[in-house]
Design a protein around this motif. Structure first.
Motif, PDB file in Angstrom:
ATOM      1  N   ALA A 210       0.847  -1.176   0.092  1.00 41.60           N
ATOM      2  CA  ALA A 210       0.123  -0.050  -0.026  1.00 41.60           C
ATOM      3  C   ALA A 210       0.828   1.367   0.036  1.00 41.60           C
ATOM      4  CB  ALA A 210      -0.912   0.063   1.236  1.00 41.60           C
ATOM      5  N   GLY A 211       2.048   1.071   0.764  1.00 47.60           N
ATOM      6  CA  GLY A 211       3.007   2.281   0.744  1.00 47.60           C
ATOM      7  C   GLY A 211       3.618   2.647  -0.478  1.00 47.60           C
ATOM      8  N   ILE A 212       3.993   1.642  -1.208  1.00 46.69           N
ATOM      9  CA  ILE A 212       4.731   2.021  -2.330  1.00 46.69           C
ATOM     10  C   ILE A 212       3.758   2.331  -3.658  1.00 46.69           C
ATOM     11  CG2 ILE A 212       4.742  -0.266  -3.610  1.00 46.69           C
ATOM     12  CD1 ILE A 212       7.952   1.843  -3.143  1.00 46.69           C
ATOM     13  N   GLY A 213       2.607   2.287  -3.495  1.00 42.87           N
ATOM     14  CA  GLY A 213       1.593   3.062  -4.521  1.00 42.87           C
ATOM     15  C   GLY A 213       0.803   3.962  -3.915  1.00 42.87           C
ATOM     16  N   GLY A 214       1.085   4.134  -2.608  1.00 44.01           N
ATOM     17  CA  GLY A 214       0.664   5.286  -1.888  1.00 44.01           C
ATOM     18  C   GLY A 214       0.864   6.673  -1.578  1.00 44.01           C
ATOM     19  N   THR A 215       1.371   6.889  -0.339  1.00 39.56           N
ATOM     20  CA  THR A 215       2.041   8.190   0.026  1.00 39.56           C
ATOM     21  C   THR A 215       3.496   8.230  -0.307  1.00 39.56           C
ATOM     22  OG1 THR A 215       2.680   7.227   2.139  1.00 39.56           O
ATOM     23  CG2 THR A 215       0.888   8.520   2.341  1.00 39.56           C
ATOM     24  N   PHE A 216       3.957   7.252  -1.176  1.00 39.92           N
ATOM     25  CA  PHE A 216       5.458   7.268  -1.727  1.00 39.92           C
ATOM     26  C   PHE A 216       5.290   8.187  -2.925  1.00 39.92           C
ATOM     27  CE2 PHE A 216       8.121   5.808  -5.057  1.00 39.92           C
ATOM     28  CZ  PHE A 216       9.249   6.025  -4.394  1.00 39.92           C
ATOM     29  N   HIS A 217       4.097   8.053  -3.630  1.00 42.30           N
ATOM     30  CA  HIS A 217       3.937   8.799  -4.915  1.00 42.30           C
ATOM     31  C   HIS A 217       3.884  10.623  -4.538  1.00 42.30           C
ATOM     32  CE1 HIS A 217       1.997   5.464  -7.398  1.00 42.30           C
ATOM     33  NE2 HIS A 217       3.186   5.364  -7.312  1.00 42.30           N
ATOM     34  N   PHE A 218       3.168  10.758  -3.408  1.00 46.29           N
ATOM     35  CA  PHE A 218       3.119  12.040  -2.871  1.00 46.29           C
ATOM     36  C   PHE A 218       4.618  12.684  -2.824  1.00 46.29           C
ATOM     37  CE2 PHE A 218       3.028  15.233   0.672  1.00 46.29           C
ATOM     38  CZ  PHE A 218       2.673  16.158   0.140  1.00 46.29           C
ATOM     39  N   GLY A 219       5.576  11.713  -1.956  1.00 45.51           N
ATOM     40  CA  GLY A 219       6.929  12.218  -1.662  1.00 45.51           C
ATOM     41  C   GLY A 219       7.719  12.424  -2.840  1.00 45.51           C
ATOM     42  N   TYR A 220       7.410  11.602  -3.912  1.00 44.22           N
ATOM     43  CA  TYR A 220       8.358  11.437  -4.974  1.00 44.22           C
ATOM     44  C   TYR A 220       7.898  12.699  -5.935  1.00 44.22           C
ATOM     45  CZ  TYR A 220      10.766   9.499  -8.912  1.00 44.22           C
ATOM     46  OH  TYR A 220      11.401   9.455 -10.323  1.00 44.22           O
ATOM     47  N   CYS A 221       6.939  12.831  -6.219  1.00 44.43           N
ATOM     48  CA  CYS A 221       6.454  14.064  -6.835  1.00 44.43           C
ATOM     49  C   CYS A 221       6.755  15.236  -6.359  1.00 44.43           C
ATOM     50  CB  CYS A 221       4.878  14.210  -7.141  1.00 44.43           C
ATOM     51  SG  CYS A 221       4.210  12.761  -8.127  1.00 44.43           S
ATOM     52  N   VAL A 222       6.867  15.601  -4.853  1.00 45.76           N
ATOM     53  CA  VAL A 222       7.300  16.782  -4.271  1.00 45.76           C
ATOM     54  C   VAL A 222       8.891  17.254  -4.692  1.00 45.76           C
ATOM     55  CG1 VAL A 222       7.755  17.920  -2.133  1.00 45.76           C
ATOM     56  CG2 VAL A 222       5.546  16.753  -2.282  1.00 45.76           C
ATOM     57  N   SER A 223       9.528  16.280  -4.688  1.00 44.57           N
ATOM     58  CA  SER A 223      11.029  16.339  -5.026  1.00 44.57           C
ATOM     59  C   SER A 223      11.674  16.131  -6.211  1.00 44.57           C
ATOM     60  CB  SER A 223      11.755  15.480  -3.880  1.00 44.57           C
ATOM     61  OG  SER A 223      11.774  14.056  -4.291  1.00 44.57           O
TER      62      SER A 223
END
Length: 499
Positions: free
Chosen positions: A22-35
């Protein structure tokens, strides 16, 4: 390794799988797109200029490029806000697991646009891709959080909730790491850098169907007790989970005639007013505490400390690694209230000292090194406090009837605050320079003061937390009673008023 995770491995191995899938397709995307946009910014601006020359025979001025670049970055927040607004209804209608599955198609579509943008010489594809990424992140933040917390046993819920922020940190670090010139941060490979989360979305799409749906959703939304018990047995193994089932049934009985409330109904409901205020304060402070400002200003601090220009991305990579390592090392032996309070107190102190050291850099040659240390301390305090304790808060202080709307409001506040920060921060830096951190210091202090007066959530049910909120509110109201004495002709009379 924390003891609680050892317990998870022994008794709840499927919950461990849910944490990662769930994490690798969940909040991981938000963090990746921010940086991720920092590294290829020069290549994207060059693509914009080339496209305009090719189509219109027009070479853009610098302010035109800056305007298009700012819109390309900020359209992610617009998509995220829309995603957050529709997340509650989608999660309630399709379920937590299915919503995550369907959400992956937006990420994959965005990734395809990113990969084709350079070949087709279309910067508009990058804008459209960023918008789809925003939609994906807006829905994913709510769906991932609710799914994970509802699948975890109550006694491990806070520890599991920490991993939500850990995957945001992992996403930020991955965007920084893959963006270096030795990997994907090159003129040839930057479209693959922007399209990377399409692969993580594909991974979740093929692996998530093997996991069970949230037991709470099956019981409360579908009314299927048998399916709920089967999901609990798969998730929590052969341990005695009768107490948790009993608590869920009690909550279901209490909510038997209560439907899921809309955002407007949640805002108007007086019984959860203080929970709503808590969400507003914590999620506003999460974005306006200065963490993104510190990341932005780190280049200037490292440059002043004498680090060579071509090594600045690697020094900044250390800030992402600091947040990531801290988020994975957190052991929640203390409650959520203590976690948040300590974090904001530490951040407030660090920001005050950082403002002083940045101002004194021009006078003392060794002061930049103090600023470097303070930046890492600030990131450490953020990862140990707000990052670890804020995201899962709506699911812990709101009942099932309000939960979807609470997450929607929380994510809306989060995206709006992020958009406001992106718009005003360049102006703050230009006019206040190092004193821009005073603005963020204010939000950290306000958050610390407010959190000191909220109840603890550790090992408590939603009903117990609500009762504690009411008790604190009643005590606060009683302290605002004022007695008036009237020495009239008929004797002494005393009146009480409450405000």
């Amino acid at each position: 390794m924390p003891l609680s995770f050892s317990i998870l491995q022994i008794n709840c191995p499927l919950v461990i799988a849910i944490i990662f899938i769930a994490g690798i397709g969940g909040t991981f995307h938000f963090g990746y797109c921010v940086s991720v946009m920092t590294s290829p910014s020069g290549f994207i601006k060059e693509l914009v200029n080339k496209t305009c020359i090719y189509r219109y025979n027009l070479s853009l001025e610098q302010w035109h490029l800056s305007l298009i670049w700012s819109f390309t970055v900020s359209i992610f927040c617009i998509g995220g806000l829309i995603g957050a607004l529709v997340a509650g209804s989608l999660i309630s209608k399709f379920g937590r697991k299915r919503c995550l599955l369907l959400n992956n198609f937006m990420a994959i579509a965005g990734a395809v646009l990113m990969l084709l943008s350079q070949t087709t010489m279309s910067f508009e594809m990058i804008m459209a891709g960023r918008f789809l990424y925003g939609l994906n992140s807006g829905v994913g933040l709510s769906a991932h959080t609710m799914y994970l917390l509802e699948c975890a046993p109550k006694q491990l819920r806070e520890t599991v909730g920490v991993t939500i922020a850990s995957f945001i940190s992992l996403g930020k670090f991955s965007g920084q790491l893959l963006g270096i010139s030795e990997l994907l941060g090159t003129e040839k490979n930057w479209p693959w850098l922007l399209g990377f989360i399409g692969f993580t979305a594909l991974f979740q799409l093929v692996s998530l169907p093997f996991l069970p749906e949230s037991p709470s959703f099956l019981l409360f939304e579908r009314g299927d007790r048998t399916a709920c018990e089967q999901a609990v047995k798969r998730l929590w193994g052969n341990t005695d989970y009768s107490k948790e089932i009993e608590e869920m049934l009690k909550e279901k009985a209490a909510l038997q005639n209560v439907r899921s409330h809309s955002m407007l109904e949640l805002i108007q409901n007086q019984t959860v007013r203080w929970q709503l205020i808590t969400i507003f304060v914590t999620f506003t402070s999460l974005q306006l505490c200065g963490i993104n400002a510190v990341y932005f200003y780190s280049f200037e601090v490292f440059r002043a400390a004498g680090i060579q220009e071509h090594k600045l991305p690697y020094a900044a990579l250390g800030t992402g690694l600091c947040e990531l390592s801290t988020s994975f090392m957190i052991i929640q032996r203390t409650g959520k209230k203590v976690l948040l309070f300590r974090g904001y107190v530490g951040m407030s102190t660090t920001l005050a000292l950082l403002t002083i050291t940045l101002y004194l850099q021009r006078y003392l040659f060794w002061m930049p090194y103090c600023s470097m240390v303070l930046i890492f301390i600030f990131i450490f305090s953020f990862a140990c406090g707000p990052a670890a304790g804020t995201v899962s808060l709506p699911g812990e202080i709101f009942s099932q009837a309000f939960k979807s709307s609470a997450y929607t409001i929380a994510c809306t506040i989060n995206w709006t605050s992020l958009f406001v920060l992106g718009m005003i921060f360049p102006v703050l830096v230009e006019n206040l320079h190092s004193f821009c951190f005073i603005v963020f210091l204010f939000f950290c202090v306000v958050a610390a003061i407010y959190i000191n007066f909220i109840p603890e959530t550790r090992n408590r049910t939603v009903q117990e937390i609500a009762a504690e909120f009411n008790r604190i509110h009643s005590k606060s109201a009683a302290s605002h009673r004022i007695a008036f004495t009237d020495n009239g002709l008929n004797g002494v009379k005393t009146y009480e008023t409450k405000f």
